[in-house]
Design a protein around this motif. Structure first.
Motif, mmCIF file in Angstrom:
data_model
loop_
_atom_site.group_PDB
_atom_site.id
_atom_site.type_symbol
_atom_site.label_atom_id
_atom_site.label_comp_id
_atom_site.label_asym_id
_atom_site.label_seq_id
_atom_site.Cartn_x
_atom_site.Cartn_y
_atom_site.Cartn_z
ATOM 1 N N ARG A 22 -2.234 5.956 -4.319
ATOM 2 C CA ARG A 22 -1.483 4.737 -4.023
ATOM 3 C C ARG A 22 -2.338 3.752 -3.229
ATOM 4 O O ARG A 22 -2.303 2.541 -3.474
ATOM 5 C CB ARG A 22 -0.205 5.062 -3.256
ATOM 6 C CG ARG A 22 0.686 3.833 -3.063
ATOM 7 C CD ARG A 22 1.994 4.155 -2.384
ATOM 8 N NE ARG A 22 2.787 2.934 -2.197
ATOM 9 C CZ ARG A 22 3.853 2.865 -1.428
ATOM 10 N NH1 ARG A 22 4.307 3.941 -0.786
ATOM 11 N NH2 ARG A 22 4.514 1.712 -1.308
ATOM 12 N N PHE A 23 -3.119 4.267 -2.288
ATOM 13 C CA PHE A 23 -4.010 3.406 -1.505
ATOM 14 C C PHE A 23 -5.004 2.705 -2.424
ATOM 15 O O PHE A 23 -5.218 1.482 -2.320
ATOM 16 C CB PHE A 23 -4.752 4.245 -0.460
ATOM 17 C CG PHE A 23 -5.756 3.466 0.348
ATOM 18 C CD1 PHE A 23 -5.372 2.823 1.514
ATOM 19 C CD2 PHE A 23 -7.075 3.383 -0.062
ATOM 20 C CE1 PHE A 23 -6.297 2.099 2.261
ATOM 21 C CE2 PHE A 23 -8.003 2.663 0.667
ATOM 22 C CZ PHE A 23 -7.615 2.021 1.837
ATOM 23 N N MET A 24 -5.610 3.452 -3.349
ATOM 24 C CA MET A 24 -6.596 2.886 -4.272
ATOM 25 C C MET A 24 -5.957 1.845 -5.174
ATOM 26 O O MET A 24 -6.545 0.783 -5.442
ATOM 27 C CB MET A 24 -7.233 4.006 -5.094
ATOM 28 C CG MET A 24 -8.314 3.571 -6.059
ATOM 29 S SD MET A 24 -9.093 5.017 -6.845
ATOM 30 C CE MET A 24 -10.125 4.204 -8.087
ATOM 31 N N ALA A 25 -4.736 2.128 -5.641
ATOM 32 C CA ALA A 25 -4.037 1.178 -6.507
ATOM 33 C C ALA A 25 -3.783 -0.136 -5.774
ATOM 34 O O ALA A 25 -3.974 -1.228 -6.337
ATOM 35 C CB ALA A 25 -2.722 1.781 -6.996
ATOM 36 N N MET A 26 -3.370 -0.058 -4.523
ATOM 37 C CA MET A 26 -3.108 -1.285 -3.759
ATOM 38 C C MET A 26 -4.409 -2.017 -3.444
ATOM 39 O O MET A 26 -4.487 -3.254 -3.526
ATOM 40 C CB MET A 26 -2.349 -0.965 -2.477
ATOM 41 C CG MET A 26 -0.953 -0.404 -2.709
ATOM 42 S SD MET A 26 -0.004 -0.172 -1.171
ATOM 43 C CE MET A 26 0.387 -1.894 -0.746
ATOM 44 N N ALA A 27 -5.454 -1.270 -3.092
ATOM 45 C CA ALA A 27 -6.734 -1.899 -2.758
ATOM 46 C C ALA A 27 -7.310 -2.662 -3.948
ATOM 47 O O ALA A 27 -7.930 -3.725 -3.773
ATOM 48 C CB ALA A 27 -7.728 -0.835 -2.289
ATOM 49 N N LEU A 28 -7.085 -2.167 -5.143
ATOM 50 C CA LEU A 28 -7.671 -2.789 -6.332
ATOM 51 C C LEU A 28 -6.737 -3.788 -7.007
ATOM 52 O O LEU A 28 -7.183 -4.829 -7.489
ATOM 53 C CB LEU A 28 -8.073 -1.715 -7.345
ATOM 54 C CG LEU A 28 -9.189 -0.765 -6.935
ATOM 55 C CD1 LEU A 28 -9.463 0.228 -8.051
ATOM 56 C CD2 LEU A 28 -10.469 -1.519 -6.574
ATOM 57 N N TYR A 29 -5.426 -3.468 -7.045
ATOM 58 C CA TYR A 29 -4.542 -4.198 -7.955
ATOM 59 C C TYR A 29 -3.322 -4.847 -7.305
ATOM 60 O O TYR A 29 -2.503 -5.417 -8.020
ATOM 61 C CB TYR A 29 -4.067 -3.249 -9.064
ATOM 62 C CG TYR A 29 -5.204 -2.605 -9.816
ATOM 63 C CD1 TYR A 29 -6.051 -3.360 -10.610
ATOM 64 C CD2 TYR A 29 -5.426 -1.226 -9.720
ATOM 65 C CE1 TYR A 29 -7.104 -2.769 -11.289
ATOM 66 C CE2 TYR A 29 -6.480 -0.628 -10.401
ATOM 67 C CZ TYR A 29 -7.317 -1.408 -11.183
ATOM 68 O OH TYR A 29 -8.350 -0.821 -11.852
ATOM 69 N N GLU A 30 -3.176 -4.775 -5.999
ATOM 70 C CA GLU A 30 -2.021 -5.400 -5.365
ATOM 71 C C GLU A 30 -1.964 -6.877 -5.772
ATOM 72 O O GLU A 30 -2.929 -7.629 -5.574
ATOM 73 C CB GLU A 30 -2.111 -5.272 -3.844
ATOM 74 C CG GLU A 30 -0.897 -5.790 -3.104
ATOM 75 C CD GLU A 30 0.348 -4.928 -3.303
ATOM 76 O OE1 GLU A 30 1.432 -5.390 -2.898
ATOM 77 O OE2 GLU A 30 0.225 -3.806 -3.842
ATOM 78 N N TYR A 35 -8.577 -6.211 -4.945
ATOM 79 C CA TYR A 35 -9.936 -6.582 -5.337
ATOM 80 C C TYR A 35 -9.965 -7.276 -6.688
ATOM 81 O O TYR A 35 -10.632 -8.299 -6.867
ATOM 82 C CB TYR A 35 -10.815 -5.327 -5.357
ATOM 83 C CG TYR A 35 -12.211 -5.578 -5.871
ATOM 84 C CD1 TYR A 35 -13.165 -6.197 -5.061
ATOM 85 C CD2 TYR A 35 -12.574 -5.221 -7.160
ATOM 86 C CE1 TYR A 35 -14.443 -6.444 -5.530
ATOM 87 C CE2 TYR A 35 -13.851 -5.458 -7.641
ATOM 88 C CZ TYR A 35 -14.784 -6.074 -6.819
ATOM 89 O OH TYR A 35 -16.052 -6.321 -7.300
ATOM 90 N N TYR A 36 -9.238 -6.735 -7.673
ATOM 91 C CA TYR A 36 -9.270 -7.328 -9.009
ATOM 92 C C TYR A 36 -8.333 -8.523 -9.142
ATOM 93 O O TYR A 36 -8.286 -9.156 -10.196
ATOM 94 C CB TYR A 36 -8.959 -6.267 -10.068
ATOM 95 C CG TYR A 36 -10.165 -5.401 -10.362
ATOM 96 C CD1 TYR A 36 -11.233 -5.907 -11.074
ATOM 97 C CD2 TYR A 36 -10.232 -4.099 -9.898
ATOM 98 C CE1 TYR A 36 -12.357 -5.139 -11.317
ATOM 99 C CE2 TYR A 36 -11.353 -3.315 -10.147
ATOM 100 C CZ TYR A 36 -12.416 -3.839 -10.853
ATOM 101 O OH TYR A 36 -13.533 -3.077 -11.095
ATOM 102 N N ALA A 37 -7.595 -8.836 -8.088
ATOM 103 C CA ALA A 37 -6.780 -10.054 -8.081
ATOM 104 C C ALA A 37 -7.521 -11.218 -7.446
ATOM 105 O O ALA A 37 -7.053 -12.351 -7.506
ATOM 106 C CB ALA A 37 -5.469 -9.797 -7.342
#
Length: 359
Positions: A22-30, A35-37
């Motif tokens: 969940r942490f990785m998902a938020m870090a990348l895609y929140e 990051y990817y936003a």
């Protein structure tokens, strides 16, 4: 930072701990913050461009031209006319394939979670007009060739940590908590296990990949006829969960430098994990797809005609493209797996050096 505050709020609401996935998902895609936003360049050959890492299509256009030979064969073998690319990055690979394949591709569909990257893709691929389309969700039925270049490594993973050796060790799921207002690692006992027994008396940290496997099962459910080509860095199961690989594979990339601390500078760098290709193959087979081949990127590209392309290229282009296949660059670490829906056929990219027996 707004992203850190949002993750901290999620940790608090979850009782003080969230899993690393969940942490990785938020870090990348929140949305709006991950990051990817963000609108940073991300993809580029040199750090001076403000980019963080380079992928094969940005490294050399010969990557796409060689891959196009496999895509053309797959379209012919499956009697389809569409290409679906997941995580199209800068749009470089789409451009290379569209230039090489011409009218053989009637529709090129891109699925990308990043709005900023989608805008860059649309600008780059404007010459192809309505032949290139973007979708936010998959239809119930797909017929065509599905591509994912460095997509699986960016899917969130769960971390498993064994404290103590094989005989009396206890497995924990490693997640993220707050300590003094900062993110900190925190382990909780779990019934989850790696897919193989890990030998040895030492502590051990590794990953499992439920989201990547779920992605493959979703493709299997939607792909009525066609093929899937996934290219990424990773290993088969026996190498992935080798006793000596005791520190896991999670890495971060920023400014063309790597570090192993995803809890720092959250949202400002990429977070990845290597791919367990055995898990991908098993998930595909269990969902009804066939494994058509598995090999290194070097073998795959040479099988697809990279050699003659290199002979025709100039010195600078050959030097850049060589990184695609050199063993100490991308040639050995990066692998390619082909999956099929429908009658079996033999992809040319695996004619020599197929390692399916080692999955």
């Amino acid at each position: 930072m707004a992203l850190q505050a949002r993750i901290a709020e999620a940790i608090t609401q979850a009782g003080g701990w969230i899993g690393f996935d969940r942490f990785m998902a938020m870090a990348l895609y929140e949305p709006g913050l991950g990051y990817y936003a963000r609108s940073s360049p991300k993809f580029g050959a040199m750090p001076q461009s403000g980019s963080d890492f380079v992928t094969a299509p940005e490294l050399s256009p010969l990557f796409g031209r060689a891959l196009a030979a496999q895509v053309a064969q797959a379209l012919e073998a499956t009697g389809t006319h569409e290409v679906w690319e997941f995580g199209a990055g800068s749009g470089a690979l789409a451009q290379q394939l569209l230039e090489a394949l011409g009218e053989r591709v009637r529709r090129y569909v891109i699925v990308d979670l990043s709005g900023s990257l989608r805008a860059r893709q649309q600008e780059r691929l404007a010459p192809w007009g309505d032949r290139v389309q973007w979708v936010a969700a998959l239809p119930a039925r797909i017929e065509g060739v599905v591509l994912g270049n460095e997509v699986l490594d960016a899917m969130p993973v769960q971390l498993l940590a064994r404290h103590g050796g094989q005989a009396g060790g206890v497995w924990h799921e490693r997640g993220v908590a707050l300590h003094g207002g900062a993110f900190a690692w925190a382990d909780r006992p779990t019934a989850l296990r790696p897919p193989v027994e890990i030998e040895g008396p030492h502590d051990y940290l590794t990953e499992i990949h439920p989201q990547a496997q779920a992605f493959v099962r979703t493709l299997a459910d939607r792909l009525a006829r066609g093929a899937v080509l996934l290219l990424d860095y990773g290993f088969g199961e026996s190498e992935y969960y080798h006793p000596q690989r005791h520190m896991g594979t999670v890495m971060c990339h920023r400014g063309h430098a790597a570090d192993s601390n995803p809890l720092a500078d959250v949202g400002e760098k990429d977070v990845t994990a290597h791919v367990d290709f055995t898990g991908i193959a098993l998930a595909a087979q269990e969902a009804g797809l066939q494994v058509l081949g598995y090999t290194t990127q070097a073998h795959f590209l040479y099988n697809c005609g990279l050699g003659p392309l290199l002979e025709q290229a100039g010195p600078a282009e050959r030097a850049a493209a060589a990184k695609l296949v050199l063993e100490h660059e991308m040639g050995e670490l990066f692998k390619v797996i082909a999956l099929g829906a429908g009658p079996a056929w033999e992809p040319l990219g695996f004619a020599r050096g197929d390692r399916s027996h080692r999955l």
